[in-house]
Scaffold this active site. Structure first.
Site, PDB file in Angstrom:
ATOM      1  N   ASP A  12      -0.340   1.453  -0.175  1.00 55.46           N
ATOM      2  CA  ASP A  12      -1.682   0.976   0.170  1.00 55.46           C
ATOM      3  C   ASP A  12      -2.553   0.695  -1.046  1.00 55.46           C
ATOM      4  O   ASP A  12      -3.783   0.810  -0.997  1.00 55.46           O
ATOM      5  CB  ASP A  12      -2.410   1.981   1.094  1.00 55.46           C
ATOM      6  CG  ASP A  12      -1.638   2.225   2.367  1.00 55.46           C
ATOM      7  OD1 ASP A  12      -0.925   1.308   2.813  1.00 55.46           O
ATOM      8  OD2 ASP A  12      -1.744   3.333   2.916  1.00 55.46           O
ATOM      9  N   LYS A  15      -1.348  -4.128  -2.465  1.00 54.22           N
ATOM     10  CA  LYS A  15      -0.248  -5.044  -2.834  1.00 54.22           C
ATOM     11  C   LYS A  15      -0.357  -6.357  -2.074  1.00 54.22           C
ATOM     12  O   LYS A  15      -0.150  -7.427  -2.642  1.00 54.22           O
ATOM     13  CB  LYS A  15       1.125  -4.389  -2.529  1.00 54.22           C
ATOM     14  CG  LYS A  15       1.380  -3.106  -3.298  1.00 54.22           C
ATOM     15  CD  LYS A  15       2.693  -2.464  -2.897  1.00 54.22           C
ATOM     16  CE  LYS A  15       2.735  -1.981  -1.477  1.00 54.22           C
ATOM     17  NZ  LYS A  15       1.835  -0.850  -1.163  1.00 54.22           N
ATOM     18  N   GLY A  39       2.139  -1.893   5.761  1.00 54.05           N
ATOM     19  CA  GLY A  39       0.989  -2.593   6.339  1.00 54.05           C
ATOM     20  C   GLY A  39       0.267  -3.236   5.182  1.00 54.05           C
ATOM     21  O   GLY A  39      -0.417  -2.569   4.427  1.00 54.05           O
ATOM     22  N   HIS A  40       0.499  -4.532   4.985  1.00 52.64           N
ATOM     23  CA  HIS A  40      -0.066  -5.241   3.829  1.00 52.64           C
ATOM     24  C   HIS A  40      -1.184  -6.161   4.310  1.00 52.64           C
ATOM     25  O   HIS A  40      -0.938  -7.076   5.082  1.00 52.64           O
ATOM     26  CB  HIS A  40       1.030  -6.032   3.102  1.00 52.64           C
ATOM     27  CG  HIS A  40       2.100  -5.152   2.520  1.00 52.64           C
ATOM     28  ND1 HIS A  40       3.219  -5.638   1.889  1.00 52.64           N
ATOM     29  CD2 HIS A  40       2.199  -3.797   2.453  1.00 52.64           C
ATOM     30  CE1 HIS A  40       3.962  -4.617   1.472  1.00 52.64           C
ATOM     31  NE2 HIS A  40       3.373  -3.498   1.820  1.00 52.64           N
ATOM     32  N   GLN A 223       5.405   0.174   0.226  1.00 53.04           N
ATOM     33  CA  GLN A 223       5.141   1.571  -0.128  1.00 53.04           C
ATOM     34  C   GLN A 223       4.794   1.669  -1.626  1.00 53.04           C
ATOM     35  O   GLN A 223       4.211   0.742  -2.150  1.00 53.04           O
ATOM     36  CB  GLN A 223       6.321   2.492   0.236  1.00 53.04           C
ATOM     37  CG  GLN A 223       6.491   2.698   1.748  1.00 53.04           C
ATOM     38  CD  GLN A 223       7.218   1.554   2.446  1.00 53.04           C
ATOM     39  OE1 GLN A 223       8.297   1.166   2.044  1.00 53.04           O
ATOM     40  NE2 GLN A 223       6.627   1.014   3.490  1.00 53.04           N
TER      41      GLN A 223
END
Ligand code: GDP
Ligand code: IMO
Ligand code: MG
Length: 423
Positions: A12, A15, A39-40, A223
């Site tokens: 988080d 990225k 979750g990007h 990650q």
């Protein structure tokens, strides 16, 4: 030329935003590990997109996106995401390729992931419940199902029976849960076969040909370094190699082809799920960071734990990833804090640790050696040139550069694509 973007903390780091920004200058954007646990977030023209399996370059209509063999692919989650994007007018299926040797996350992986974490009791990891660890476990146990196996109906059925045999025994005898029949999984997943078939490719060959052809490839890490299965804060980690080296095994490209490695770090630290976090702030300062930074998980919505920037960790991340440069995100979030701290060492049992210790005991019980810096109060979110940043913001960045011995070439001051300062 291959560029790798990698998280240097516990995920988080921002990225997604940086990958979207860099993707403008690339031909292909390729995910190399992880799965729907990622979750990007990308914010474009006030619209927020959260990518789980689709690479964060998809918003550029002319880019090719790739899901590499190192990724675990849950077809339910993938097509939910693709359908959502297509509804928003973003074409996906004609320019997203999936590696035929990627492993598939099937319904039983998700159920087992959730049950197993519950059964860990006090030792729960706080996984995302997306079936990540259980899919990788099957892969390494040699009972996984690859995309190429899923496409062949008889092979798929045969492998399903093998994969479910021990699991059903555990469901029945130990977990006291309903058993899953191979026939049911087969029926539930058959709607995806035709769609996946059109996207499947010999990804490693495709990428290597494109590299030979002079194309620019961006390898998108999910990650972060301290969630890496080998180098993270084990066992509080995910189940894949998130570090830059994972791009080689997760895409099938030689280490010789990687020419640039960019780390992404938040200007402070966050973590979701369980596990040690030395600089965590369980006080009003932590609450301030959570509120100002909107620190709630992009995949699970859980509040993220917040703390000061930890240079002991990021120095290790610079080394294990071989960072050429660092991007610092969310500098704007620190605005208004009078004194900002940077962790430079840990102390435990009379010893000072300047290097990241693998011993969890040290991590859990250490005292932190901090450097304190003066903050700034000006709103910096509209600033686009480095020299216009408040002097204390520049001092903060330059001090971190000095400690890490890595250049910070980009500074992000907001969630949207244009809120970035390139030095
Ligand atoms: P990722 O998993 O590394 O892609 O990061 P996430 O998307 O899970 O979390 C990063 C969050 O911070 C998202 O909500 C982004 O929109 C937001 N974000 C990214 N860069 C910045 C920044 O420079 N400033 C602020 N305020 N928010 C940012
Ligand atoms: P992105 O790509 C932050 C965390 C989970 C849990 C641990 C194991 O958005 O940075 P898993 O479901 O992978 O078995 O969970 O890892 N985790 C993440 N934390 N960002 C992520 O991804 C994460 N993916 C997994 O919260 O602690
Ligand atoms: Mg995220």
């Amino acid at each position: 030329m291959v560029t790798v973007v990698v998280g240097t903390q516990w995920g988080d780091e921002g990225k997604g935003k940086i990958i979207d920004y860099l993707a403008g200058g690339m031909d292909i954007i390729a995910r190399y590990q992880g799965g729907g646990n990622a979750g990007h977030t990308v914010v474009l023209e006030d619209k927020k997109y959260i990518f789980h399996l689709v690479p964060s370059g998809i918003l550029y209509p002319d880019k090719i996106c790739v899901i590499g063999n190192g990724v675990v692919v849950d077809p339910v989650s993938l097509f939910e995401e693709i359908d959502g994007l297509e509804k928003n007018g973003i074409s996906v299926e004609d320019r997203l390729f999936i590696a035929e040797n990627a492993h598939m996350t099937l319904p039983y992986h998700k159920i087992l992931d959730q049950i197993e974490d519950r059964f860990r009791g006090k030792g729960a990891l706080g996984t995302t419940g997306r079936g990540i660890g259980t899919t990788y476990a099957d892969k390494f146990n040699r009972i996984g199902i690859r995309v190429v196996d899923f496409l062949e109906e008889d092979v798929f059925m045969e492998k399903l029976k093998i994969a479910l045999e021990l699991k059903n025994y555990l469901f029945r005898e130990y977990y006291k849960e309903e058993m899953l029949s191979p026939e049911r999984i087969y029926e539930e997943t058959k709607i995806y076969r035709g769609r996946i078939k059109k996207m499947v490719r010999d990804v490693h060959r495709y990428l290597n040909e494109e590299i030979e052809d002079g194309k620019d490839i961006l390898a998108e890490g999910a990650q972060g370094t301290f969630l890496d299965i080998d180098f993270g804060t084990y066992p509080y980690v995910t189940a894949s190699n998130c570090i830059a080296g994972g791009a080689c095994t997760g895409l099938g490209i030689s280490p010789k082809k990687i020419s640039r490695i960019i780390g992404v770090a938040k200007s402070y630290t966050t973590r979701v799920g369980m596990g040690p976090f030395p600089t965590e702030l369980n006080n009003s300062e932590g609450d301030f960071l959570r509120k100002a930074g909107g620190e709630y998980g992009a995949t699970t919505g859980r509040p993220r734990r917040c703390g000061w920037f930890d240079a002991v960790l990021t120095r290790f991340a610079a080394s294990v990833n071989g960072l050429d440069e660092l991007v610092m995100t969310k500098l704007d979030v620190l605005t208004g804090i009078e004194k900002i701290k940077i962790a430079v060492a840990y102390e435990f049992d009379g010893r000072r640790y300047k290097e990241y210790p693998f011993n969890t005991k040290v991590f859990l019980h250490c005292d932190i050696v901090y450097e304190e810096m003066d903050g700034w109060s000006e709103d910096i979110s509209a600033i686009r040139s480095y020299s216009k940043l408040p002097v204390n913001a520049r001092r903060y960045i330059e001090r971190i550069e000095e400690i890490l011995n890595v250049s910070i070439r980009m500074v992000s001051v907001g969630s949207s694509r244009e809120q970035i300062i390139v030095r």
